[in-house]
Design a protein around this motif. Structure first.
Motif, PDB file in Angstrom:
ATOM      1  N   PRO A 298      51.696 -13.232   3.608  1.00  0.00           N
ATOM      2  CA  PRO A 298      50.989 -14.324   2.918  1.00  0.00           C
ATOM      3  C   PRO A 298      50.039 -15.033   3.884  1.00  0.00           C
ATOM      4  CG  PRO A 298      53.303 -14.880   3.224  1.00  0.00           C
ATOM      5  CD  PRO A 298      53.141 -13.492   3.726  1.00  0.00           C
ATOM      6  N   ILE A 299      48.986 -15.647   3.349  1.00  0.00           N
ATOM      7  CA  ILE A 299      47.956 -16.275   4.196  1.00  0.00           C
ATOM      8  C   ILE A 299      47.763 -17.734   3.797  1.00  0.00           C
ATOM      9  CG2 ILE A 299      45.493 -16.236   4.834  1.00  0.00           C
ATOM     10  CD1 ILE A 299      45.416 -13.316   4.075  1.00  0.00           C
ATOM     11  N   ARG A 300      47.598 -18.560   4.795  1.00  0.00           N
ATOM     12  CA  ARG A 300      47.198 -19.953   4.541  1.00  0.00           C
ATOM     13  C   ARG A 300      46.412 -20.424   5.762  1.00  0.00           C
ATOM     14  NH1 ARG A 300      51.682 -24.245   2.608  1.00  0.00           N
ATOM     15  NH2 ARG A 300      52.756 -23.139   4.274  1.00  0.00           N
ATOM     16  N   VAL A 301      45.090 -20.220   5.729  1.00  0.00           N
ATOM     17  CA  VAL A 301      44.255 -20.588   6.883  1.00  0.00           C
ATOM     18  C   VAL A 301      42.974 -21.299   6.430  1.00  0.00           C
ATOM     19  CG1 VAL A 301      44.994 -18.623   8.312  1.00  0.00           C
ATOM     20  CG2 VAL A 301      42.935 -18.431   6.935  1.00  0.00           C
ATOM     21  N   ILE A 302      42.363 -22.024   7.374  1.00  0.00           N
ATOM     22  CA  ILE A 302      40.990 -22.495   7.176  1.00  0.00           C
ATOM     23  C   ILE A 302      40.110 -21.822   8.225  1.00  0.00           C
ATOM     24  CG2 ILE A 302      41.446 -24.711   6.040  1.00  0.00           C
ATOM     25  CD1 ILE A 302      41.082 -26.060   8.792  1.00  0.00           C
ATOM     26  N   LEU A 303      38.851 -21.618   7.856  1.00  0.00           N
ATOM     27  CA  LEU A 303      37.901 -20.932   8.743  1.00  0.00           C
ATOM     28  C   LEU A 303      36.675 -21.805   8.910  1.00  0.00           C
ATOM     29  CD1 LEU A 303      38.657 -18.420   6.284  1.00  0.00           C
ATOM     30  CD2 LEU A 303      38.267 -17.296   8.448  1.00  0.00           C
TER      31      LEU A 303
ATOM     32  N   GLY B 158      49.123 -15.113  -1.667  1.00  0.00           N
ATOM     33  CA  GLY B 158      50.571 -14.926  -1.745  1.00  0.00           C
ATOM     34  C   GLY B 158      50.930 -14.275  -3.061  1.00  0.00           C
ATOM     35  N   LYS B 159      52.251 -14.250  -3.352  1.00  0.00           N
ATOM     36  CA  LYS B 159      52.646 -13.528  -4.569  1.00  0.00           C
ATOM     37  C   LYS B 159      52.524 -14.387  -5.836  1.00  0.00           C
ATOM     38  CE  LYS B 159      55.110  -9.609  -2.885  1.00  0.00           C
ATOM     39  NZ  LYS B 159      56.296  -9.178  -2.187  1.00  0.00           N
ATOM     40  N   HIS B 160      52.617 -15.699  -5.694  1.00  0.00           N
ATOM     41  CA  HIS B 160      52.540 -16.513  -6.917  1.00  0.00           C
ATOM     42  C   HIS B 160      51.577 -17.665  -6.755  1.00  0.00           C
ATOM     43  CE1 HIS B 160      55.989 -14.244  -8.268  1.00  0.00           C
ATOM     44  NE2 HIS B 160      56.573 -14.515  -7.105  1.00  0.00           N
ATOM     45  N   VAL B 161      50.417 -17.420  -6.161  1.00  0.00           N
ATOM     46  CA  VAL B 161      49.456 -18.513  -5.960  1.00  0.00           C
ATOM     47  C   VAL B 161      48.642 -18.687  -7.244  1.00  0.00           C
ATOM     48  CG1 VAL B 161      47.516 -19.332  -4.560  1.00  0.00           C
ATOM     49  CG2 VAL B 161      49.344 -17.999  -3.500  1.00  0.00           C
TER      50      VAL B 161
ATOM     51  N   MET C 258      46.026 -21.255  -9.954  1.00  0.00           N
ATOM     52  CA  MET C 258      44.907 -22.180  -9.961  1.00  0.00           C
ATOM     53  C   MET C 258      45.417 -23.622  -9.831  1.00  0.00           C
ATOM     54  SD  MET C 258      41.640 -21.812 -12.264  1.00  0.00           S
ATOM     55  CE  MET C 258      40.351 -23.008 -12.249  1.00  0.00           C
ATOM     56  N   GLY C 259      46.644 -23.859 -10.322  1.00  0.00           N
ATOM     57  CA  GLY C 259      47.268 -25.185 -10.161  1.00  0.00           C
ATOM     58  C   GLY C 259      47.449 -25.518  -8.676  1.00  0.00           C
ATOM     59  N   ASP C 260      47.837 -24.496  -7.885  1.00  0.00           N
ATOM     60  CA  ASP C 260      47.980 -24.713  -6.431  1.00  0.00           C
ATOM     61  C   ASP C 260      46.636 -25.107  -5.824  1.00  0.00           C
ATOM     62  OD1 ASP C 260      50.690 -23.999  -6.373  1.00  0.00           O
ATOM     63  OD2 ASP C 260      50.184 -21.865  -6.286  1.00  0.00           O
ATOM     64  N   MET C 261      45.587 -24.415  -6.302  1.00  0.00           N
ATOM     65  CA  MET C 261      44.248 -24.705  -5.759  1.00  0.00           C
ATOM     66  C   MET C 261      43.849 -26.136  -6.085  1.00  0.00           C
ATOM     67  SD  MET C 261      40.618 -22.878  -6.577  1.00  0.00           S
ATOM     68  CE  MET C 261      40.186 -23.785  -8.048  1.00  0.00           C
ATOM     69  N   LYS C 262      44.015 -26.495  -7.352  1.00  0.00           N
ATOM     70  CA  LYS C 262      43.583 -27.837  -7.774  1.00  0.00           C
ATOM     71  C   LYS C 262      44.390 -28.902  -7.024  1.00  0.00           C
ATOM     72  CE  LYS C 262      42.320 -30.683 -11.601  1.00  0.00           C
ATOM     73  NZ  LYS C 262      42.781 -31.307 -12.806  1.00  0.00           N
ATOM     74  N   GLY C 263      45.696 -28.676  -6.909  1.00  0.00           N
ATOM     75  CA  GLY C 263      46.555 -29.643  -6.208  1.00  0.00           C
ATOM     76  C   GLY C 263      46.160 -29.788  -4.746  1.00  0.00           C
ATOM     77  N   THR C 264      45.924 -28.639  -4.089  1.00  0.00           N
ATOM     78  CA  THR C 264      45.564 -28.675  -2.658  1.00  0.00           C
ATOM     79  C   THR C 264      44.252 -29.427  -2.449  1.00  0.00           C
ATOM     80  OG1 THR C 264      46.624 -26.525  -2.402  1.00  0.00           O
ATOM     81  CG2 THR C 264      45.129 -27.202  -0.639  1.00  0.00           C
ATOM     82  N   LEU C 265      43.257 -29.099  -3.292  1.00  0.00           N
ATOM     83  CA  LEU C 265      41.934 -29.693  -3.087  1.00  0.00           C
ATOM     84  C   LEU C 265      41.897 -31.180  -3.470  1.00  0.00           C
ATOM     85  CD1 LEU C 265      39.672 -26.701  -4.191  1.00  0.00           C
ATOM     86  CD2 LEU C 265      40.275 -27.439  -1.873  1.00  0.00           C
TER      87      LEU C 265
ATOM     88  N   TYR D 206      49.476  -9.560  -5.728  1.00  0.00           N
ATOM     89  CA  TYR D 206      49.070 -10.767  -4.988  1.00  0.00           C
ATOM     90  C   TYR D 206      47.961 -11.514  -5.723  1.00  0.00           C
ATOM     91  CZ  TYR D 206      51.604  -8.866  -1.000  1.00  0.00           C
ATOM     92  OH  TYR D 206      52.570  -8.388  -0.171  1.00  0.00           O
ATOM     93  N   SER D 207      47.904 -12.791  -5.474  1.00  0.00           N
ATOM     94  CA  SER D 207      46.784 -13.600  -5.960  1.00  0.00           C
ATOM     95  C   SER D 207      46.456 -14.618  -4.867  1.00  0.00           C
ATOM     96  CB  SER D 207      47.151 -14.307  -7.265  1.00  0.00           C
ATOM     97  OG  SER D 207      48.297 -15.117  -7.046  1.00  0.00           O
ATOM     98  N   GLY D 208      45.348 -15.315  -5.037  1.00  0.00           N
ATOM     99  CA  GLY D 208      44.998 -16.308  -4.009  1.00  0.00           C
ATOM    100  C   GLY D 208      43.823 -17.149  -4.446  1.00  0.00           C
ATOM    101  N   PHE D 209      43.631 -18.230  -3.734  1.00  0.00           N
ATOM    102  CA  PHE D 209      42.434 -19.045  -3.976  1.00  0.00           C
ATOM    103  C   PHE D 209      41.658 -19.201  -2.669  1.00  0.00           C
ATOM    104  CE2 PHE D 209      45.620 -22.441  -3.109  1.00  0.00           C
ATOM    105  CZ  PHE D 209      44.956 -23.180  -2.125  1.00  0.00           C
ATOM    106  N   ALA D 210      40.381 -19.552  -2.811  1.00  0.00           N
ATOM    107  CA  ALA D 210      39.535 -19.792  -1.634  1.00  0.00           C
ATOM    108  C   ALA D 210      38.594 -20.934  -1.966  1.00  0.00           C
ATOM    109  CB  ALA D 210      38.739 -18.542  -1.284  1.00  0.00           C
ATOM    110  N   PHE D 211      38.122 -21.585  -0.925  1.00  0.00           N
ATOM    111  CA  PHE D 211      37.148 -22.665  -1.130  1.00  0.00           C
ATOM    112  C   PHE D 211      36.252 -22.752   0.092  1.00  0.00           C
ATOM    113  CE2 PHE D 211      41.047 -24.398   0.695  1.00  0.00           C
ATOM    114  CZ  PHE D 211      40.583 -25.088   1.804  1.00  0.00           C
ATOM    115  N   GLY D 212      35.079 -23.359  -0.076  1.00  0.00           N
ATOM    116  CA  GLY D 212      34.158 -23.535   1.049  1.00  0.00           C
ATOM    117  C   GLY D 212      33.465 -24.877   0.904  1.00  0.00           C
ATOM    118  N   MET D 213      33.553 -25.672   1.962  1.00  0.00           N
ATOM    119  CA  MET D 213      32.942 -27.008   1.878  1.00  0.00           C
ATOM    120  C   MET D 213      31.935 -27.213   3.003  1.00  0.00           C
ATOM    121  SD  MET D 213      36.049 -29.357   3.262  1.00  0.00           S
ATOM    122  CE  MET D 213      37.271 -28.608   2.204  1.00  0.00           C
ATOM    123  N   GLY D 214      31.034 -28.171   2.803  1.00  0.00           N
ATOM    124  CA  GLY D 214      30.028 -28.494   3.821  1.00  0.00           C
ATOM    125  C   GLY D 214      30.357 -29.837   4.461  1.00  0.00           C
TER     126      GLY D 214
END
Ligand code: FA5
Length: 335
Positions: free
Chosen positions: A180-185, A212-215, A217-224, A298-306
């Motif tokens: 599983p992955i959880r990083v920022i770049l 991860g295996k159960h990621v 869109m709710g996880d994405m919204k909550g994290t952001l 697997y599923s996952g979310f990604a985001f990119g900010m300025g």
């Protein structure tokens, strides 16, 4: 001879003068030395008397020279003590402190927030290949979506400056798979754009990716949303709007309600508006597959900010060009 010698010594004021005086009065061609060499012409009766007298004067000269040299040394010491003196009653001069660049601080704050949420920092390269920047992100050659990124090409075919931090997604997935992955770049991005108050040709992005295996869109919204509240304050309002990116499906953009901050705190702008801070979405199955992950498992979310745009919003900076103009009047405001 004695009188003249001693008098001329009194007017000597420095080391060089002393040297000259010594040569003139005690040296090989000094009048006194001449007398010594002419002693044989003096009659035998008076010779001892003359010799004694000349010796006496010579000793006197030597003693006077020593005394005068000591006096000159003392005078020079006194002079340097008064002219080089430190006035300890004067207020001290404040040393010039260096400070961190506002963007370094902004980035560190973002790292800290995501660090608290369990994200690690992963560094990817600035010079990329067309394959990673576009192809593997589901943007084939001649695809109209390429128009979203005006690219700096190099003279080497297929080698470009990254237009966004998203190619790092594929690097991370290929390195971590099947973990599983959880990083920022974080990193610099480059776009061949018209420079304006809002757009630079060189700017930071902070990409984020979670796989991860159960990621969901709710996880994405909550994290952001949590990220926005930690950065802008617990009362900050956010909204998630549908958008389009070729490498995410569905895709979105997150806005923060415009606000103004004073010393006392932050308030929503009078003519309230929403300001975009990042693009995001669920990682496209094709991109997951390119990274080595089976999209049926697997599923996952990604985001990119300025971060420059975020900093502009938070610090009421109205021109992005300030960040890299190296004007200390701007930089000094962020101590
Ligand atoms: C992207 O670059 C996507 N890679 C973001 C993404 C990542 C979407 C992961 C989905 C998943 P976009 O072109 O909108 O998207 O740029 C993202 C952010 O970079 C913008 O919101 C803006 O804050 C910043 N940005 C873009 N262009 C510039 C520019 N010329 N100057 C300063 N900041 C910029």
């Amino acid at each position: 001879l004695r009188k003249k010698g001693l008098e001329s010594l009194q007017v000597v004021q420095d080391e060089l003068g002393l040297q000259n005086w010594k040569v003139a009065n005690l040296g090989r061609s000094a009048p006194m030395t001449q007398i010594f060499s002419q002693m044989k012409t003096v009659s035998a009766e008076v010779r001892p008397l003359v010799g004694e007298r000349v010796n006496q004067v010579k000793k006197e000269f030597e003693a006077a020279l020593e005394e005068h040299a000591a006096a000159i040394k003392q005078a020079m010491l006194n002079k340097s003590l008064t002219s080089d003196a430190v006035d300890i009653s004067l207020p001290g001069r404040r040393p010039a402190h260096g400070r961190l660049h506002p963007q370094t601080k902004m980035l560190r704050e973002i790292y800290r927030i995501f660090g608290d949420m369990g994200f690690q920092v992963y560094r990817a390269r600035d010079v990329e290949t067309d394959e990673y920047n576009f192809e593997l992100l589901n943007i084939p050659a001649y695809h109209p979506a390429r128009d979203m990124w005006d690219t700096f090409y190099t003279t080497k075919p297929g080698v470009i400056l990254r237009t966004h931090t998203s190619p790092g997604q594929v690097h991370v997935m290929r390195e971590y798979c099947p973990e599983p992955i959880r990083v920022i770049l974080p990193g610099m991005c480059y776009r061949y754009e018209q420079i304006s108050a809002r757009s630079e040709i060189q700017f930071h992005q902070v990409e984020g990716i979670m796989v991860g295996k159960h990621v969901t869109m709710g996880d994405m919204k909550g994290t952001l949303t949590d990220f926005a509240r930690r950065l802008f304050g617990a009362n900050a309002r956010t909204r998630l709007r549908p958008s389009y990116f070729p490498f995410t499906e569905p895709s979105g953009e997150m806005d923060v309600e415009c606000f103004v901050c004073h010393g006392a705190g932050c308030q929503v702008c009078k003519n309230s508006g929403w300001l975009e801070i990042l693009g995001c979405g669920m990682i496209h199955p094709t991109v997951l597959r390119n990274g080595g992950y089976d999209p049926s498992v697997y599923s996952g979310f990604a985001f990119g900010m300025g971060p420059e745009r975020i900093s502009m919003l938070r610090n009421q900076i109205n021109d992005i060009r300030n960040f890299w103009a190296n004007d200390v009047r701007f930089l000094e405001q962020f101590s």
